[in-house]
Write a protein that holds these residues in place. Sequence first.
Motif, PDB file in Angstrom:
ATOM      1  N   GLY A  88      44.069  36.041   1.242  1.00 44.41           N
ATOM      2  CA  GLY A  88      42.925  35.307   1.788  1.00 44.41           C
ATOM      3  C   GLY A  88      41.574  35.717   1.231  1.00 44.41           C
ATOM      4  O   GLY A  88      40.536  35.331   1.771  1.00 44.41           O
ATOM      5  N   MET A  89      41.552  36.492   0.175  1.00 48.39           N
ATOM      6  CA  MET A  89      40.276  36.897  -0.411  1.00 48.39           C
ATOM      7  C   MET A  89      39.623  35.704  -1.100  1.00 48.39           C
ATOM      8  O   MET A  89      40.296  34.874  -1.702  1.00 48.39           O
ATOM      9  CB  MET A  89      40.480  38.035  -1.404  1.00 48.39           C
ATOM     10  CG  MET A  89      40.891  39.330  -0.748  1.00 48.39           C
ATOM     11  SD  MET A  89      41.054  40.617  -1.991  1.00 48.39           S
ATOM     12  CE  MET A  89      42.281  41.648  -1.184  1.00 48.39           C
ATOM     13  N   SER A  90      38.310  35.655  -1.016  1.00 48.08           N
ATOM     14  CA  SER A  90      37.566  34.525  -1.575  1.00 48.08           C
ATOM     15  C   SER A  90      37.414  34.663  -3.087  1.00 48.08           C
ATOM     16  O   SER A  90      37.507  35.761  -3.647  1.00 48.08           O
ATOM     17  CB  SER A  90      36.173  34.456  -0.941  1.00 48.08           C
ATOM     18  OG  SER A  90      35.386  35.557  -1.379  1.00 48.08           O
ATOM     19  N   TRP A  91      37.145  33.529  -3.725  1.00 43.83           N
ATOM     20  CA  TRP A  91      36.868  33.540  -5.157  1.00 43.83           C
ATOM     21  C   TRP A  91      35.591  34.309  -5.439  1.00 43.83           C
ATOM     22  O   TRP A  91      35.441  34.905  -6.513  1.00 43.83           O
ATOM     23  CB  TRP A  91      36.790  32.123  -5.709  1.00 43.83           C
ATOM     24  CG  TRP A  91      38.132  31.476  -5.830  1.00 43.83           C
ATOM     25  CD1 TRP A  91      38.608  30.414  -5.107  1.00 43.83           C
ATOM     26  CD2 TRP A  91      39.191  31.861  -6.719  1.00 43.83           C
ATOM     27  NE1 TRP A  91      39.893  30.120  -5.492  1.00 43.83           N
ATOM     28  CE2 TRP A  91      40.277  30.988  -6.484  1.00 43.83           C
ATOM     29  CE3 TRP A  91      39.332  32.852  -7.686  1.00 43.83           C
ATOM     30  CZ2 TRP A  91      41.476  31.091  -7.182  1.00 43.83           C
ATOM     31  CZ3 TRP A  91      40.527  32.953  -8.382  1.00 43.83           C
ATOM     32  CH2 TRP A  91      41.583  32.071  -8.130  1.00 43.83           C
ATOM     33  N   ASP A  92      34.643  34.331  -4.481  1.00 46.67           N
ATOM     34  CA  ASP A  92      33.424  35.126  -4.640  1.00 46.67           C
ATOM     35  C   ASP A  92      33.762  36.603  -4.816  1.00 46.67           C
ATOM     36  O   ASP A  92      33.257  37.261  -5.729  1.00 46.67           O
ATOM     37  CB  ASP A  92      32.497  34.968  -3.426  1.00 46.67           C
ATOM     38  CG  ASP A  92      31.699  33.683  -3.455  1.00 46.67           C
ATOM     39  OD1 ASP A  92      31.344  33.229  -4.556  1.00 46.67           O
ATOM     40  OD2 ASP A  92      31.423  33.143  -2.368  1.00 46.67           O
ATOM     41  N   ARG A  93      34.613  37.140  -3.933  1.00 49.77           N
ATOM     42  CA  ARG A  93      34.976  38.562  -3.994  1.00 49.77           C
ATOM     43  C   ARG A  93      35.769  38.883  -5.257  1.00 49.77           C
ATOM     44  O   ARG A  93      35.552  39.911  -5.895  1.00 49.77           O
ATOM     45  CB  ARG A  93      35.799  38.958  -2.772  1.00 49.77           C
ATOM     46  CG  ARG A  93      34.970  39.047  -1.499  1.00 49.77           C
ATOM     47  CD  ARG A  93      35.762  39.589  -0.355  1.00 49.77           C
ATOM     48  NE  ARG A  93      36.054  41.012  -0.564  1.00 49.77           N
ATOM     49  CZ  ARG A  93      36.952  41.692   0.131  1.00 49.77           C
ATOM     50  NH1 ARG A  93      37.650  41.092   1.074  1.00 49.77           N
ATOM     51  NH2 ARG A  93      37.159  42.968  -0.111  1.00 49.77           N
ATOM     52  N   ARG A 101      31.338  35.113 -12.227  1.00 54.77           N
ATOM     53  CA  ARG A 101      30.982  34.264 -11.092  1.00 54.77           C
ATOM     54  C   ARG A 101      32.241  33.660 -10.463  1.00 54.77           C
ATOM     55  O   ARG A 101      33.292  33.584 -11.092  1.00 54.77           O
ATOM     56  CB  ARG A 101      30.022  33.166 -11.533  1.00 54.77           C
ATOM     57  CG  ARG A 101      28.656  33.746 -11.902  1.00 54.77           C
ATOM     58  CD  ARG A 101      27.649  32.697 -12.250  1.00 54.77           C
ATOM     59  NE  ARG A 101      28.039  32.030 -13.492  1.00 54.77           N
ATOM     60  CZ  ARG A 101      27.759  30.768 -13.767  1.00 54.77           C
ATOM     61  NH1 ARG A 101      27.112  30.022 -12.920  1.00 54.77           N
ATOM     62  NH2 ARG A 101      28.154  30.237 -14.918  1.00 54.77           N
ATOM     63  N   ARG A 102      32.088  33.236  -9.230  1.00 53.06           N
ATOM     64  CA  ARG A 102      33.188  32.625  -8.480  1.00 53.06           C
ATOM     65  C   ARG A 102      33.820  31.487  -9.261  1.00 53.06           C
ATOM     66  O   ARG A 102      35.038  31.391  -9.383  1.00 53.06           O
ATOM     67  CB  ARG A 102      32.656  32.107  -7.133  1.00 53.06           C
ATOM     68  CG  ARG A 102      33.636  31.268  -6.350  1.00 53.06           C
ATOM     69  CD  ARG A 102      32.992  30.677  -5.099  1.00 53.06           C
ATOM     70  NE  ARG A 102      31.800  29.907  -5.386  1.00 53.06           N
ATOM     71  CZ  ARG A 102      31.794  28.615  -5.755  1.00 53.06           C
ATOM     72  NH1 ARG A 102      32.918  27.957  -5.894  1.00 53.06           N
ATOM     73  NH2 ARG A 102      30.662  27.992  -5.973  1.00 53.06           N
ATOM     74  N   GLN A 103      32.986  30.614  -9.813  1.00 52.03           N
ATOM     75  CA  GLN A 103      33.487  29.455 -10.540  1.00 52.03           C
ATOM     76  C   GLN A 103      34.312  29.875 -11.761  1.00 52.03           C
ATOM     77  O   GLN A 103      35.357  29.306 -12.045  1.00 52.03           O
ATOM     78  CB  GLN A 103      32.311  28.563 -10.983  1.00 52.03           C
ATOM     79  CG  GLN A 103      32.729  27.298 -11.690  1.00 52.03           C
ATOM     80  CD  GLN A 103      33.441  26.309 -10.767  1.00 52.03           C
ATOM     81  OE1 GLN A 103      33.263  26.328  -9.558  1.00 52.03           O
ATOM     82  NE2 GLN A 103      34.265  25.461 -11.351  1.00 52.03           N
ATOM     83  N   SER A 104      33.849  30.895 -12.465  1.00 48.83           N
ATOM     84  CA  SER A 104      34.582  31.377 -13.642  1.00 48.83           C
ATOM     85  C   SER A 104      35.933  31.950 -13.244  1.00 48.83           C
ATOM     86  O   SER A 104      36.948  31.714 -13.917  1.00 48.83           O
ATOM     87  CB  SER A 104      33.767  32.450 -14.378  1.00 48.83           C
ATOM     88  OG  SER A 104      32.562  31.899 -14.854  1.00 48.83           O
TER      89      SER A 104
END
Length: 110
Positions: A88-93, A101-104
């Motif tokens: 459940g970890m976010s793409w931000d983390r 970056r999250r998007q990358s």
Amino acid sequence: MNRCSFCNRSADDVDTLVAGAGVYICNDCVALSADIIKSKPAGPKRTTPVWEGVDDDALLAHLPRIDAIRHQVDDDLRSWVGEARRRGMSWDRIGEALGMRRQSAWERFS
């Protein structure tokens, strides 16, 4: 199939293959490393790149081994990122941990 990151032999070709973070080392390479450490001469540390003493043919022959290890590390990184997402970890983390970056991170691993 997992391979030793040092000698590139497959798990089937060695007695033991120890997993690390994105790398593997076989029992023979562990033994060789221990011998090198034991017989390390006193004096300044080696600063010459390893390829200084390698001829052109040997350098070219080594490139596919490095490429195979790169693929192994990439596969292992994908597994670790997949586990982070499963937890459940976010793409931000995940992106922050990888210095991107999250998007990358999402584009590379989703």
